[in-house]
Design an enzyme around this catalytic site. Structure first.
Site, PDB file in Angstrom:
ATOM      1  N   LYS A  79      -3.288   5.419  -1.139  1.00  0.00           N
ATOM      2  CA  LYS A  79      -2.299   5.081  -2.174  1.00  0.00           C
ATOM      3  C   LYS A  79      -2.754   5.619  -3.525  1.00  0.00           C
ATOM      4  O   LYS A  79      -3.954   5.520  -3.858  1.00  0.00           O
ATOM      5  CB  LYS A  79      -2.150   3.552  -2.211  1.00  0.00           C
ATOM      6  CG  LYS A  79      -1.031   3.032  -3.105  1.00  0.00           C
ATOM      7  CD  LYS A  79      -0.891   1.518  -2.957  1.00  0.00           C
ATOM      8  CE  LYS A  79       0.192   0.920  -3.814  1.00  0.00           C
ATOM      9  NZ  LYS A  79       0.341  -0.538  -3.640  1.00  0.00           N
ATOM     10  N   SER A 154       4.976  -2.281  -2.784  1.00  0.00           N
ATOM     11  CA  SER A 154       4.831  -1.055  -3.536  1.00  0.00           C
ATOM     12  C   SER A 154       4.141   0.060  -2.756  1.00  0.00           C
ATOM     13  O   SER A 154       4.228   1.210  -3.162  1.00  0.00           O
ATOM     14  CB  SER A 154       4.057  -1.322  -4.823  1.00  0.00           C
ATOM     15  OG  SER A 154       2.727  -1.727  -4.524  1.00  0.00           O
ATOM     16  N   SER A 178       2.437  -6.055  -1.074  1.00  0.00           N
ATOM     17  CA  SER A 178       2.689  -4.611  -1.081  1.00  0.00           C
ATOM     18  C   SER A 178       2.157  -3.821   0.092  1.00  0.00           C
ATOM     19  O   SER A 178       2.509  -2.662   0.242  1.00  0.00           O
ATOM     20  CB  SER A 178       2.149  -4.001  -2.359  1.00  0.00           C
ATOM     21  OG  SER A 178       3.108  -4.158  -3.349  1.00  0.00           O
TER      22      SER A 178
END
Ligand code: GLN
Length: 477
Positions: A79, A154, A178
């Site tokens: 990420k 997210s 997330s």
């Protein structure tokens, strides 16, 4: 389908035996990204050359060295709020565009020490604030099961990349859901470890008392393997407990007889779609058939979880994000007639609207007149939520719940209504508030959109989550 059609450990064994090469695997991942990711948008950046030369380097290692690397040649996406040495780390924000960290995050060091090859940085909501990956400077990530739908957020890029078989595993971060929520929407497995299990060194902070990095993959055994690699002790994060997760075949024997699974009535009330409820009931009854016992439990303070979470996370975000001032690193506005104006203009232009909303909310709840009424109250309710879990875990070993109230929504459907968006986090935020581990496991589809089931366990008991999820994996295979 999955990237290897076998667990990661099987692919590594083949490489060690010389039946596969690291280069072949990395080329396969890069090829898949090249051909499929234009539509999907799961990666912000891809490090082709770096990954290829690293794969060649790994192929050249001695047989003995190769045998010691549990992730030998495995392509992994990380990420883009996790710092990578020499590789741009943007947090999907204009503010960090062009920011090249001079160091690796602890988890990146661990992955590389284990022989993994980082192929690229995955898309996210700006600074990990959001539930749909629509708040990214680099465009919206699409759901691999339907391009009109959100992948969740997210860590939407990390979940979509695994869901589309671009890579066998990724890392995400989870502050209020997330990792689990996008995993649920993309039909993959995502684990949020116990707070303190994984070092946060090099993770760009959103809400430090809630943030945790964790793995996303398609096989429960891969999730356990990655967790064992990234949970190394680290003195650079004072909240890292140094409890390395030890991965054992015993977690994957499918035996759940005698396991007590708690069903919290508050998680199955109003607001949960009938379809999701039925899918979860299906998993529960197969676990029951395998010998698990069902226990009714209650978590009475769940109704305050969303409010508590959004006070605490915005308060911490407003303080963490004060560092983006146009001086230390990242973006600086061209309009700068005075120091004050430089600060204001920079923050105005550098942050997107959701990030600004959170900074304003957080500053408000921490301001002198409102601190007691909001922040302090939320901190107290957090303790009550914690207590609810402690009491519940006296009666059961794991807790089962939905991950989201409904399958993925359409892109754009909730972007004008932040409150509706916040409400989709109802089932995930309490695990972060209590610091306990939680996993999302796929349990079917509704109109072709995947749905996940969540299991939660007491602190440091990721083994119970993997055991339960593996039994579910076996029963649905
Ligand atoms: N959706 C939640 C939020 O927007 C959770 C985000 C996260 O876990 N990073 O705060």
């Amino acid at each position: 389908m999955s990237f290897f059609d076998m667990p990661i450990s099987g692919a590594v064994e083949k490489i060690v035996k010389g039946e596969l090469s690291c280069l072949e695997i990395v080329e396969k991942a890069l090829g898949a990204i090249e051909s499929k990711d234009q539509k999907l948008g799961s990666f912000i950046s891809v490090q082709n050359e770096k990954a290829l030369s690293r794969a060649q380097e790994l192929d050249g290692l001695s047989a003995e060295k190769k045998r010691s690397l549990p992730l030998l040649g495995i392509p992994v996406g990380v990420k883009d709020n996790i710092c990578t040495l020499g590789v741009e780390t943007t947090c999907a924000s204009r503010f960090l565009e062009g920011f090249i960290p001079p160091y690796n995050a602890a988890v990146v060091q661990s992955l590389e020490r284990a022989g993994a090859v980082i192929v690229g940085k995955t898309n996210l909501d700006e600074f990990a604030m959001g539930s749909s990956t629509e708040n990214s400077r680099y465009g919206v990530t699409k759901n691999p099961h339907s391009l009109e739908h959100i992948p969740g957020g997210s860590s939407g890029g990390s979940a979509a990349a695994v869901g589309a078989d671009l890579v066998p595993a990724t890392l995400g971060s989870d502050t209020g859901g997330s990792i689990r929520q996008p995993s649920s929407h993309c039909g993959v497995i995502g684990l949020k470890p116990t707070y303190g299990r994984v070092s946060r060194f090099g993770l760009v902070a959103f809400a430090s008392s809630l943030d945790q990095i964790g793995p996303v993959a398609k096989d429960v055994r891969d999730v356990g393997l990655l967790l064992s690699v990234i949970s190394e002790a680290d003195k650079r994060d004072s909240t890292c407990a140094g409890k390395v997760f030890s991965n054992s075949p015993q977690h994957y024997n499918g035996a759940v007889d005698g396991l007590r699974i708690g069903i919290p009535k508050e998680y199955f009330g109003e607001g949960l779609s009938q379809g999701v409820r039925e899918k979860i009931e299906g998993v529960v009854s197969s676990l029951q058939n395998m010998g698990a016992t069902i226990v009714d439990i209650s978590l009475p303070n769940l109704k305050y979880a969303i409010a508590t979470y959004y006070i605490i996370c915005t308060a911490e975000a407003s303080s963490n994000l004060a560092r983006y001032d146009g001086v230390k690193y990242g973006f600086r506005s061209k309009e700068q007639n005075s120091l004050d104006q430089m600060y204001m203009q920079t923050r105005k232009e550098g942050f997107g609207s959701e990030v600004k909303r959170r900074i304003m909310l957080g500053t408000y709840v921490l301001s002198s007149g409102y601190y007691d009424a909001y922040y302090l109250k939320a901190a107290k309710v957090r303790t009550l939520i914690n207590r609810d879990f402690n009491e519940a875990f006296e009666k059961c070993d794991t807790i089962v719940s939905p991950v989201t109230p409904a399958p993925a929504f359409k892109i754009g459907e909730k972007s004008m209504d932040p409150l509706q968006m916040y409400l989709t986090d109802i089932y995930t935020v309490s695990a972060n508030l209590a610091g306990i581990p939680a996993i999302s496991f796929p349990c079917g589809t509704i109109e072709d959109l995947p749905v996940g089931v969540q299991f939660m366990a007491p602190q440091w008991r990721e083994d119970l989550l993997l055991k339960t999820a593996y039994a579910a994996q076996v029963s649905t295979a």
